[in-house]
Structure formats: C-alpha cells, structure tokens
Design a protein around this motif. Structure first.
Motif, PDB file in Angstrom:
ATOM      1  N   LEU A   2      37.507  30.641  19.008  1.00 16.22           N
ATOM      2  CA  LEU A   2      37.321  30.103  20.364  1.00 16.22           C
ATOM      3  C   LEU A   2      36.987  28.617  20.319  1.00 16.22           C
ATOM      4  O   LEU A   2      37.517  27.830  21.116  1.00 16.22           O
ATOM      5  CB  LEU A   2      36.202  30.861  21.087  1.00 16.22           C
ATOM      6  CG  LEU A   2      36.421  32.356  21.346  1.00 16.22           C
ATOM      7  CD1 LEU A   2      35.266  32.924  22.156  1.00 16.22           C
ATOM      8  CD2 LEU A   2      37.734  32.584  22.062  1.00 16.22           C
ATOM      9  N   LEU A  58      39.316  25.685  21.948  1.00 12.89           N
ATOM     10  CA  LEU A  58      38.788  24.819  23.009  1.00 12.89           C
ATOM     11  C   LEU A  58      38.741  23.349  22.590  1.00 12.89           C
ATOM     12  O   LEU A  58      38.736  22.462  23.445  1.00 12.89           O
ATOM     13  CB  LEU A  58      37.381  25.282  23.403  1.00 12.89           C
ATOM     14  CG  LEU A  58      37.293  26.579  24.207  1.00 12.89           C
ATOM     15  CD1 LEU A  58      35.855  27.053  24.300  1.00 12.89           C
ATOM     16  CD2 LEU A  58      37.885  26.397  25.599  1.00 12.89           C
ATOM     17  N   SER A  59      38.703  23.102  21.298  1.00 13.45           N
ATOM     18  CA  SER A  59      38.544  21.732  20.803  1.00 13.45           C
ATOM     19  C   SER A  59      39.865  20.982  20.690  1.00 13.45           C
ATOM     20  O   SER A  59      39.902  19.761  20.824  1.00 13.45           O
ATOM     21  CB  SER A  59      37.851  21.739  19.435  1.00 13.45           C
ATOM     22  OG  SER A  59      36.596  22.391  19.505  1.00 13.45           O
ATOM     23  N   ASP A  80      45.792  19.826  24.482  1.00 13.89           N
ATOM     24  CA  ASP A  80      47.063  20.497  24.783  1.00 13.89           C
ATOM     25  C   ASP A  80      48.228  19.912  23.998  1.00 13.89           C
ATOM     26  O   ASP A  80      49.073  20.656  23.490  1.00 13.89           O
ATOM     27  CB  ASP A  80      47.354  20.403  26.289  1.00 13.89           C
ATOM     28  CG  ASP A  80      46.411  21.254  27.103  1.00 13.89           C
ATOM     29  OD1 ASP A  80      45.750  22.123  26.509  1.00 13.89           O
ATOM     30  OD2 ASP A  80      46.328  21.058  28.322  1.00 13.89           O
ATOM     31  N   PRO A  89      43.885  27.463  25.615  1.00 16.50           N
ATOM     32  CA  PRO A  89      42.514  27.008  25.924  1.00 16.50           C
ATOM     33  C   PRO A  89      41.860  27.844  27.021  1.00 16.50           C
ATOM     34  O   PRO A  89      40.654  28.096  26.971  1.00 16.50           O
ATOM     35  CB  PRO A  89      42.701  25.553  26.382  1.00 16.50           C
ATOM     36  CG  PRO A  89      44.092  25.180  26.051  1.00 16.50           C
ATOM     37  CD  PRO A  89      44.875  26.429  25.919  1.00 16.50           C
ATOM     38  N   SER A  90      42.667  28.273  28.002  1.00  9.91           N
ATOM     39  CA  SER A  90      42.106  29.069  29.097  1.00  9.91           C
ATOM     40  C   SER A  90      41.629  30.420  28.603  1.00  9.91           C
ATOM     41  O   SER A  90      40.561  30.910  29.001  1.00  9.91           O
ATOM     42  CB  SER A  90      43.168  29.262  30.193  1.00  9.91           C
ATOM     43  OG  SER A  90      43.588  28.020  30.702  1.00  9.91           O
ATOM     44  N   ALA A 111      40.594  31.096  25.610  1.00 17.25           N
ATOM     45  CA  ALA A 111      39.379  30.857  24.815  1.00 17.25           C
ATOM     46  C   ALA A 111      38.164  30.676  25.723  1.00 17.25           C
ATOM     47  O   ALA A 111      37.074  31.213  25.450  1.00 17.25           O
ATOM     48  CB  ALA A 111      39.577  29.618  23.943  1.00 17.25           C
ATOM     49  N   TYR A 112      38.335  29.940  26.817  1.00 18.76           N
ATOM     50  CA  TYR A 112      37.235  29.724  27.753  1.00 18.76           C
ATOM     51  C   TYR A 112      36.822  31.034  28.424  1.00 18.76           C
ATOM     52  O   TYR A 112      35.631  31.340  28.570  1.00 18.76           O
ATOM     53  CB  TYR A 112      37.659  28.699  28.798  1.00 18.76           C
ATOM     54  CG  TYR A 112      36.602  28.372  29.815  1.00 18.76           C
ATOM     55  CD1 TYR A 112      35.421  27.727  29.446  1.00 18.76           C
ATOM     56  CD2 TYR A 112      36.774  28.708  31.161  1.00 18.76           C
ATOM     57  CE1 TYR A 112      34.440  27.433  30.381  1.00 18.76           C
ATOM     58  CE2 TYR A 112      35.799  28.416  32.097  1.00 18.76           C
ATOM     59  CZ  TYR A 112      34.638  27.783  31.716  1.00 18.76           C
ATOM     60  OH  TYR A 112      33.675  27.494  32.644  1.00 18.76           O
ATOM     61  N   ARG A 137      34.882  33.197  25.997  1.00 21.02           N
ATOM     62  CA  ARG A 137      33.489  32.754  25.847  1.00 21.02           C
ATOM     63  C   ARG A 137      32.640  33.227  27.023  1.00 21.02           C
ATOM     64  O   ARG A 137      31.512  33.710  26.844  1.00 21.02           O
ATOM     65  CB  ARG A 137      33.438  31.225  25.742  1.00 21.02           C
ATOM     66  CG  ARG A 137      32.074  30.691  25.323  1.00 21.02           C
ATOM     67  CD  ARG A 137      32.080  29.185  25.234  1.00 21.02           C
ATOM     68  NE  ARG A 137      32.217  28.577  26.554  1.00 21.02           N
ATOM     69  CZ  ARG A 137      32.176  27.264  26.774  1.00 21.02           C
ATOM     70  NH1 ARG A 137      32.030  26.435  25.768  1.00 21.02           N
ATOM     71  NH2 ARG A 137      32.302  26.782  27.997  1.00 21.02           N
ATOM     72  N   ILE A 176      39.642  27.796  36.777  1.00 23.98           N
ATOM     73  CA  ILE A 176      40.557  27.657  35.647  1.00 23.98           C
ATOM     74  C   ILE A 176      41.972  27.420  36.133  1.00 23.98           C
ATOM     75  O   ILE A 176      42.723  26.619  35.553  1.00 23.98           O
ATOM     76  CB  ILE A 176      40.494  28.921  34.755  1.00 23.98           C
ATOM     77  CG1 ILE A 176      39.119  29.019  34.084  1.00 23.98           C
ATOM     78  CG2 ILE A 176      41.590  28.906  33.697  1.00 23.98           C
ATOM     79  CD1 ILE A 176      38.868  30.350  33.403  1.00 23.98           C
TER      80      ILE A 176
END
Length: 312
Positions: free
Chosen positions: A138, A142-143, A146, A185-186, A188-189, A192, A240
């Motif tokens: 995750l 997130l890091s 894109d 990324p979405s 992963a967010y 979390r 999101i």
C-alpha cells in the motif's frame, strides 16, 4: 427518499453558480488574447479582430460577459469555441463527455472491491506477516506518482510482453492500462481506510458478543463487521472519484485519449476559454452527482440512514 433526492438536486444549483464565478474569474485572469489565437496568421487584421470580438461578445464589459455566459451555461449551452471558430463547445467536447467519467467510474469500481478485500484481509491478520506485506504494498502504491506507474506498465505489458496497445482509444484493450493506472493508488488508499475502519469495528462490543455466542469468524467479519465498514469507505469514495476525475488530465495526456482532461489542458494553452470553463463545470457536476449516488447507496446498507432520508 424521493423528496431527499429532489432537495439534493436543487442544492446542486448554488454549487454550479459558485463554480462558474471562480472558473470565469480564473480563466479571464490568464494572460493572452483569444482573438489573436483565433486569427493566427491574420492577427494584424484589425477589422477582422473587431468583428470576432463582437461576434463572441468579447467587446462587452466583463460583468456582462459573465452574466451572458452563466445564463446560457446553466441551460446547457456553452457557446462557441475560440480555437475552432464558430463550432459549438458541445461539439468540441464530443466523445470526451463520456470518456473521462467512464475512466473514473471504471477505476473506482475496480478499486473499491480490491481495496476493501485487501484492507479487510490485513485487519483480520493484524500484526502478522500478511498484514505487514499488505501495508508495504500500500505504501509503495500510494508513493509512486501516476506517470511513473504508467511508464512501468507500458514498458512491462506493452513493450516487453506485447500484451496491450501503448496508447489510443476505441477498444477494450486500450482502456485497460489507463483504468489500471487510475485504480492502483485509489485501491491502495481504500485498502488503508478499510483496514483502519475494520480494526475499529472489530473492537466493538457487539462483535465480542457475536463471537461469545459462537458465531463463525467469517460470518462475524463478512456479514456483520464489513457492513459497518462500507459506510465510511463509501463516504470517502465520493472524494476519491473527484481525485480520479482530476487524474484523468494526466492519464489522458499520457495515453493520448481524447477525453475532457486532455481537452481542458489543450484549451487552456489555446486560450479557448469557453471549452476550458465547460470542462471544469462538467467535472464539478459529475463529482456532485456521484456523491448523490453514494448517499443513496447508504440507504441500501444502513436502514437507519434510510429512515432519516425518508423523514427529510
């Protein structure tokens, strides 16, 4: 429920009005003359420049221009493009009206189940190796920005393996990479968030009671706990979705997709104010409508919210 939806729809109008004011002011503050862009090689022709200013209403006071534009925009009439002279803005937008929301919706529908499953799995295996592995993945997802994810996937799936086309639009295969870049990324967010909310729910008294009664762990988690996790996760899903719409600007440019995001960037550089303002207005409208849909979904998950909406 119907009354509640109608009230929310009426509440969209002031949001759109504020968006119009902010967008109009920001666009008009940009340097440059759109008439010069329209005339191109004939920019020295003063007579033609004056005629175009009169046709597009650019010779009127700024306040009058805003009133005229707002009146027409709230009726769905965005005027004519400056870059494509005498072409209605709605025609310039074309298929982009469908492509950008479709990309964002596909990404969020892909990210939600993956994120919720990953977050729930990590919460159930708290402080174990599986939980640590999920958290590391995750953080990495997130890091990485894109464009870096897009570059890696293009190199791996398109150039090395030859499984997907590099860019373009028109087939399902061409949509896979853009949707994946938006969804990673979405997801992963969401994972979390799901992990955090699931850990909180699992500490509740009613969960202890269900376990004490001998209810199976899977039934406790996936039937009772997960239902209470979905509500706060769906709350964030609306936010999101707004982020996904914004990210289409980057993704559409990278993959050469004729969506609203790429069109907005091109319009800003070309001083095509009506098209740029229409794109911003439509993005806000999409964002408000998806949040309304999510509020209605709450009622399907939580009967208490359904009762409140019915009483509203």
């Amino acid at each position: 429920m119907v009354v509640y939806i109608l009230k929310r729809l009426i509440g969209i109008v002031p949001v759109l009005v504020v968006t119009l004011i902010v967008t109009f002011g920001a666009i008009r503050a940009l340097p440059g003359d759109p008439v010069t862009v329209m005339l191109s090689d004939h920019s020295a022709n003063v007579e033609m420049a004056d005629r175009l200013r009169a046709e597009y209403g650019l010779d009127r006071p700024v306040l009058q221009q805003f009133v005229d534009y707002s009146t027409h925009a709230l009726r769905g009439q965005f005027g004519f493009s400056y870059r494509y002279v005498h072409v209605p803005v709605i025609e310039v937008l074309g298929t982009g009206l469908v492509i950008s929301p479709l990309l964002a919706l596909a990404a969020i529908f892909l990210a939600l189940p993956f994120g919720i499953i990953a977050g729930t799995f990590a919460a159930v295996h708290r402080n174990q190796f599986a939980d640590t592995a999920v958290i590391v993945i995750l953080v990495i997802a997130l890091s990485i920005p894109d464009f870096a994810i897009a570059t890696f996937l293009v190199y791996l799936l398109c150039i090395k393996l030859g499984l997907l086309p590099v860019a373009g639009w028109g087939s399902l295969a061409q949509a896979v990479l853009p949707v994946a870049v938006l969804a990673v990324p979405s997801a992963a967010y969401i994972a979390r968030l799901s992990r955090t909310f699931m850990l909180e729910v699992l500490q509740q008294d009613y969960i202890r009671t269900l376990r004490a009664k001998g209810l199976g762990e899977r039934l406790v988690i996936y039937r009772h706990a997960l239902r209470n996790v979905l509500i706060p996760v769906l709350t964030q899903a609306g936010i999101i979705f707004g982020g996904l719409l914004s990210n289409t600007f980057v993704v559409e440019t990278i993959f050469n997709i004729p969506g609203l995001g790429r069109l907005a960037i091109e319009s800003v550089f070309a001083r095509d104010y009506p098209v740029a303002m229409a794109v911003v207005l439509l993005f806000v409208l999409f964002f408000v409508l998806i949040n309304l849909m999510i509020d209605v979904l709450y009622a399907a998950i939580d009967p208490r919210l359904r009762a409140r909406m019915a009483a509203a």
